[in-house]
Design a protein around this motif. Structure first.
Motif, PDB file in Angstrom:
ATOM      1  N   GLY A 263       0.653  -1.234   0.064  1.00  0.00           N
ATOM      2  CA  GLY A 263      -0.069   0.199   0.058  1.00  0.00           C
ATOM      3  C   GLY A 263       0.782   1.231  -0.173  1.00  0.00           C
ATOM      4  N   GLY A 264       1.562   1.485  -0.889  1.00  0.00           N
ATOM      5  CA  GLY A 264       2.622   2.607  -1.058  1.00  0.00           C
ATOM      6  C   GLY A 264       3.812   2.637  -0.328  1.00  0.00           C
ATOM      7  N   LEU A 265       4.034   1.585   0.706  1.00  0.00           N
ATOM      8  CA  LEU A 265       5.295   1.278   1.617  1.00  0.00           C
ATOM      9  C   LEU A 265       5.962   0.107   1.248  1.00  0.00           C
ATOM     10  CD1 LEU A 265       3.836   1.681   5.177  1.00  0.00           C
ATOM     11  CD2 LEU A 265       5.382   3.340   3.874  1.00  0.00           C
ATOM     12  N   MET A 266       7.257   0.609   1.145  1.00  0.00           N
ATOM     13  CA  MET A 266       8.458  -0.622   0.922  1.00  0.00           C
ATOM     14  C   MET A 266       9.108  -0.786   1.942  1.00  0.00           C
ATOM     15  SD  MET A 266      11.365  -0.544  -1.966  1.00  0.00           S
ATOM     16  CE  MET A 266      12.382  -2.076  -2.043  1.00  0.00           C
ATOM     17  N   GLY A 267       9.130  -2.217   2.346  1.00  0.00           N
ATOM     18  CA  GLY A 267      10.055  -2.695   3.648  1.00  0.00           C
ATOM     19  C   GLY A 267      11.134  -3.445   2.777  1.00  0.00           C
ATOM     20  N   ILE A 268      12.342  -3.083   3.655  1.00  0.00           N
ATOM     21  CA  ILE A 268      13.411  -3.667   3.286  1.00  0.00           C
ATOM     22  C   ILE A 268      13.909  -4.656   4.270  1.00  0.00           C
ATOM     23  CG2 ILE A 268      16.053  -3.614   2.380  1.00  0.00           C
ATOM     24  CD1 ILE A 268      15.142  -1.021   1.223  1.00  0.00           C
ATOM     25  N   PHE A 269      14.143  -5.930   4.261  1.00  0.00           N
ATOM     26  CA  PHE A 269      14.477  -6.829   5.434  1.00  0.00           C
ATOM     27  C   PHE A 269      15.406  -7.835   4.865  1.00  0.00           C
ATOM     28  CE2 PHE A 269       9.937  -5.746   5.708  1.00  0.00           C
ATOM     29  CZ  PHE A 269       9.697  -5.647   7.054  1.00  0.00           C
ATOM     30  N   ASP A 270      15.940  -8.534   5.973  1.00  0.00           N
ATOM     31  CA  ASP A 270      17.047  -9.727   5.711  1.00  0.00           C
ATOM     32  C   ASP A 270      18.409  -9.146   4.799  1.00  0.00           C
ATOM     33  OD1 ASP A 270      15.807 -11.756   7.049  1.00  0.00           O
ATOM     34  OD2 ASP A 270      14.399 -11.795   5.277  1.00  0.00           O
ATOM     35  N   VAL A 271      18.663  -7.939   4.984  1.00  0.00           N
ATOM     36  CA  VAL A 271      19.975  -7.324   4.240  1.00  0.00           C
ATOM     37  C   VAL A 271      21.167  -8.122   5.137  1.00  0.00           C
ATOM     38  CG1 VAL A 271      21.189  -5.399   3.391  1.00  0.00           C
ATOM     39  CG2 VAL A 271      18.743  -5.376   3.752  1.00  0.00           C
ATOM     40  N   VAL A 272      21.837  -8.947   4.184  1.00  0.00           N
ATOM     41  CA  VAL A 272      22.846  -9.596   5.001  1.00  0.00           C
ATOM     42  C   VAL A 272      23.991  -9.593   3.801  1.00  0.00           C
ATOM     43  CG1 VAL A 272      21.646 -11.921   4.590  1.00  0.00           C
ATOM     44  CG2 VAL A 272      23.518 -11.554   6.193  1.00  0.00           C
ATOM     45  N   SER A 273      25.331  -9.762   4.282  1.00  0.00           N
ATOM     46  CA  SER A 273      26.274 -10.101   3.281  1.00  0.00           C
ATOM     47  C   SER A 273      27.495 -10.972   3.913  1.00  0.00           C
ATOM     48  CB  SER A 273      27.020  -8.893   2.964  1.00  0.00           C
ATOM     49  OG  SER A 273      27.674  -7.949   3.724  1.00  0.00           O
ATOM     50  N   ASP A 274      28.144 -11.807   3.181  1.00  0.00           N
ATOM     51  CA  ASP A 274      29.053 -12.541   3.769  1.00  0.00           C
ATOM     52  C   ASP A 274      29.938 -12.030   4.565  1.00  0.00           C
ATOM     53  OD1 ASP A 274      32.020 -14.015   3.411  1.00  0.00           O
ATOM     54  OD2 ASP A 274      30.325 -15.477   2.782  1.00  0.00           O
ATOM     55  N   ALA A 275      30.346 -12.552   5.732  1.00  0.00           N
ATOM     56  CA  ALA A 275      31.223 -11.972   6.693  1.00  0.00           C
ATOM     57  C   ALA A 275      32.614 -11.596   6.294  1.00  0.00           C
ATOM     58  CB  ALA A 275      31.083 -12.692   8.261  1.00  0.00           C
TER      59      ALA A 275
END
Length: 265
Positions: free
Chosen positions: A188-200
């Motif tokens: 509904g007009g919102l964008m949530g950004i989740f699970d941002v992860v990169s190799d340690a």
């Protein structure tokens, strides 16, 4: 005037919190007198805690006894998740009086999608390949990158499969190696950004930035007007990255549990 501003802020916070709950829905949940009670066997505390949606006139001790029984039956500690402008303003103090301690403070940052997607569009892509993934593949790779237990990876995959709103799950590859992940959820007009992860072992190489840019571009294509994400208050490198794409501090949330209930964070 101040009252109107406070009300407007509370409504903006409530809408983002609502969207974030939609993005992390689990089968193991029920509504109880203004509380959303979740008890998934998950590493994510949001999936196994009580979120406050509305005030309630029932005595607090009666409500606590009821939800404590739910968590006891599932072998989980009773955890509350509270946010700024909580619909039950007296709850935090009342819980503190009963021995609940706050922890896990997390910052929610937001950005105007027009500004953020413009900034993302100005950045060049790098050599890593970004590939869309289904729930099983995404959860598996996120689990490997985070070192999660197998049971939590399986729960994560089930949770992603049940999300009712549109989403984009991306994995970043360097050759044959998966080196990063990020998910965008559109509501509904919102964008949530989740699970941002990169190799340690490959941090500070632009992996998270590339994933973030592509998710913001997709948000623009989906017609989102505001983006939001969550980051631990002490994670200064991540906060600096998000600030480069127009994200600013919006509000905070945190958890409260009794002594001994914080062992699995």
């Amino acid at each position: 005037m101040q009252a109107d501003q406070d009300l407007h802020r509370a409504r903006r916070i409530a809408r983002i919190e609502e969207a974030a709950l939609n993005a992390t829905a689990v089968p193991e949940q029920q509504l109880y007198n203004g509380w959303l009670v979740r008890w998934a066997d998950s590493s994510a505390k949001r999936a196994r805690s009580v979120s406050v949606l509305a005030p309630c006139a029932l005595p607090l001790d009666e409500r606590l006894e009821y939800v404590a029984g739910i968590y006891a039956r599932h072998g989980l500690p009773l955890i509350f998740r509270l946010a700024d402008a909580c619909p039950d303003a007296a709850l935090e103090h009342a819980l503190a009086e009963r021995g609940f301690k706050p922890y896990g403070h997390t910052l929610v940052m937001s950005a105007s999608m027009g500004h953020a997607s413009d900034l993302a569009a100005c950045q060049e892509q790098d050599a890593r390949q970004l590939r869309p993934a289904d729930a099983q593949a995404f959860a598996a790779q996120v689990g490997l990158l985070k070192g999660s237990r197998a049971q939590y990876v399986a729960e994560h995959a089930r949770r992603l499969s049940s999300v009712a709103v549109p989403k984009q799950m991306l994995l970043a590859y360097d050759g044959h190696d998966c080196v990063g992940a990020a998910m965008g959820v559109f509501d509904g007009g919102l964008m949530g950004i989740f699970d941002v992860v990169s190799d340690a072992g490959r941090r500070r190489q632009g992996i998270a930035a590339q994933l973030l840019r592509e998710q913001l571009r997709e948000g623009g294509r989906q017609g989102a007007v505001q983006a939001y994400l969550q980051v631990e208050t002490g994670n200064q490198p991540a906060r600096a990255l998000y600030a480069r794409y127009g994200f600013t501090n919006h509000h905070q949330y945190w958890y409260m549990s009794l002594a001994g209930g914080q062992s699995d964070q």
